[in-house]
Design a protein around this motif. Structure first.
Motif, PDB file in Angstrom:
ATOM      1  N   HIS A 121       0.837  -1.191   0.000  1.00  0.00           N
ATOM      2  CA  HIS A 121       0.000   0.000   0.000  1.00  0.00           C
ATOM      3  C   HIS A 121       0.885   1.258   0.000  1.00  0.00           C
ATOM      4  CE1 HIS A 121      -2.800  -3.011   1.764  1.00  0.00           C
ATOM      5  NE2 HIS A 121      -3.687  -2.361   1.042  1.00  0.00           N
ATOM      6  N   THR A 122       1.946   1.230   0.807  1.00  0.00           N
ATOM      7  CA  THR A 122       2.806   2.398   0.987  1.00  0.00           C
ATOM      8  C   THR A 122       4.265   1.986   1.018  1.00  0.00           C
ATOM      9  OG1 THR A 122       1.135   3.680   2.196  1.00  0.00           O
ATOM     10  CG2 THR A 122       3.432   4.261   2.600  1.00  0.00           C
ATOM     11  N   ARG A 154      -0.903   3.276  -2.746  1.00  0.00           N
ATOM     12  CA  ARG A 154      -1.210   4.502  -2.005  1.00  0.00           C
ATOM     13  C   ARG A 154      -0.078   5.531  -2.125  1.00  0.00           C
ATOM     14  NH1 ARG A 154      -5.015   2.276  -2.651  1.00  0.00           N
ATOM     15  NH2 ARG A 154      -6.586   1.439  -1.231  1.00  0.00           N
ATOM     16  N   TRP A 155       0.847   5.484  -1.183  1.00  0.00           N
ATOM     17  CA  TRP A 155       1.850   6.543  -1.041  1.00  0.00           C
ATOM     18  C   TRP A 155       3.268   6.043  -1.273  1.00  0.00           C
ATOM     19  CZ3 TRP A 155       0.022  11.417  -0.183  1.00  0.00           C
ATOM     20  CH2 TRP A 155      -1.277  11.548   0.363  1.00  0.00           C
ATOM     21  N   ARG A 164       1.679  10.277  -4.409  1.00  0.00           N
ATOM     22  CA  ARG A 164       0.602   9.295  -4.316  1.00  0.00           C
ATOM     23  C   ARG A 164       0.029   9.032  -5.696  1.00  0.00           C
ATOM     24  NH1 ARG A 164      -3.880  12.142  -5.387  1.00  0.00           N
ATOM     25  NH2 ARG A 164      -4.199  14.224  -4.523  1.00  0.00           N
ATOM     26  N   PHE A 190      -8.851   8.409  -3.110  1.00  0.00           N
ATOM     27  CA  PHE A 190      -9.039   7.009  -2.769  1.00  0.00           C
ATOM     28  C   PHE A 190     -10.507   6.801  -2.418  1.00  0.00           C
ATOM     29  CE2 PHE A 190      -4.793   7.208  -3.160  1.00  0.00           C
ATOM     30  CZ  PHE A 190      -4.026   7.565  -2.050  1.00  0.00           C
ATOM     31  N   ALA A 234      -9.109   3.446   2.468  1.00  0.00           N
ATOM     32  CA  ALA A 234      -8.145   4.536   2.650  1.00  0.00           C
ATOM     33  C   ALA A 234      -8.835   5.691   3.347  1.00  0.00           C
ATOM     34  CB  ALA A 234      -7.601   4.993   1.300  1.00  0.00           C
ATOM     35  N   SER A 289      -0.369   5.712   6.155  1.00  0.00           N
ATOM     36  CA  SER A 289      -0.952   4.370   6.070  1.00  0.00           C
ATOM     37  C   SER A 289      -2.046   4.256   7.113  1.00  0.00           C
ATOM     38  CB  SER A 289       0.112   3.289   6.299  1.00  0.00           C
ATOM     39  OG  SER A 289       0.584   3.331   7.638  1.00  0.00           O
TER      40      SER A 289
END
Length: 297
Positions: A62-63, A117-118, A173, A178, A184, A220
């Motif tokens: 995710h990150t 995500r990031w 990102r 999201f 998210a 996160s």
């Protein structure tokens, strides 16, 4: 329920009545409240020995939070000995290779397509523009530099100018908001981070744990997977696990890998949280740095 709530509120407006909180719950909301809680798997953390390109090729996080090698100028202070003085500043040796703009680009090109995500990178002032350019080239939404000030990170022993306590946090990102189904949370995030130097910070490793705790918290959510492809001593992985995230890292150096495994083993002697220390009694008329931070003796 709505009419009943309105009647209750009307009665509260009468003299002598004390207000109470009124919550109106829809049938859908009652169903969610009555349903049993879903069990969340316990967070896990692991580190793999080897190049991230090889040992993390199957990971889709995710990150990504990474404290990657800095530029050649930051690394050029020396390659032998435990401590040395360069440019008037006493520093610990950085014993791993520096990165160039090409290294940054290759890293982002590899991780951007598989990170949902990031992407967060701690870097120096020289490579900061390279990170932002690489993020944009990969199609990510790149933000302006987020400043990190680590008080006491360096002192110019030659007394010929200011030391630098500042690092650069480069953030990007995936484009678009999201959605709710992706679990998210869209929220406002801080524009900078400020705190004391960590007790183990040396040689480009051991960033203060308050910083890594904050980055994990801000970029996160519980249950997500965080990856640190340059795990070092494992502080980011431990911060992620402690915050209810799962984490996977990679480390090429066998000694750093062993220390990272030790930190992940649960033996907290390898992972001491940094706390400001007072060098004098507090003076209310002349507050010092750590008085401002709210430190305890």
């Amino acid at each position: 329920p709505q009419r009943g709530a309105e009647a209750l509120l009307a009665r509260q407006r009468q003299p002598g009545c004390h207000p109470v909180e009124v919550r109106v719950m829809s049938a859908k909301g009652r169903k969610r409240a009555e349903s049993p809680a879903t069990e969340v798997a316990a967070p896990t953390a692991e580190v793999r020995l080897g190049r991230w390109e090889d040992v993390l090729a199957d990971v889709r996080p995710h990150t990504v939070i990474v404290d990657a090698p800095f530029s050649a100028k930051t690394h050029e202070w020396g390659e032998s000995g435990d401590r040395f003085v360069s440019d008037g500043i006493e520093r610990a040796t950085i014993d791993f290779p520096h990165w160039t703009a090409d290294d940054v680009r290759a890293f982002v090109q590899s991780w951007a397509p598989r990170t949902s995500r990031w992407m967060v990178s701690i870097t120096d002032d020289i490579l900061a523009p390279a990170w932002k350019s690489a993020f944009e080239e990969a199609g990510l939404y790149a933000f302006a530099t987020v400043g990190i000030v680590i008080a006491g990170m360096g002192v110019r022993r030659a007394a010929d100018g200011p030391a630098s306590w500042t690092l650069h946090c480069m953030v990007a990102r995936q484009r678009g908001r999201f959605d709710e189904n992706s679990h998210a949370v869209w929220r406002a995030l801080p524009g900078g981070y400020f705190g004391p130097s960590g007790p183990e910070q040396a040689g480009g490793r051991g960033k203060p744990t308050w910083l890594l705790d904050a980055l994990v918290r801000d970029y996160s959510d519980p249950g997500m997977l965080i990856v640190d492809p340059c795990a070092g001593w494992g502080s980011t992985l431990v911060s992620a696990r402690n915050a209810g995230r799962s984490a996977i890292g990679a480390e090429m150096d066998p000694a750093a890998f062993a220390r990272c495994q030790h930190a992940l083993s649960g033996d907290m002697t390898a992972y001491r949280r940094s706390k400001p220390a007072r060098a004098r009694e507090a003076d209310p008329d002349r507050p010092g740095l750590f008085d401002t931070l709210g430190a305890t003796p």
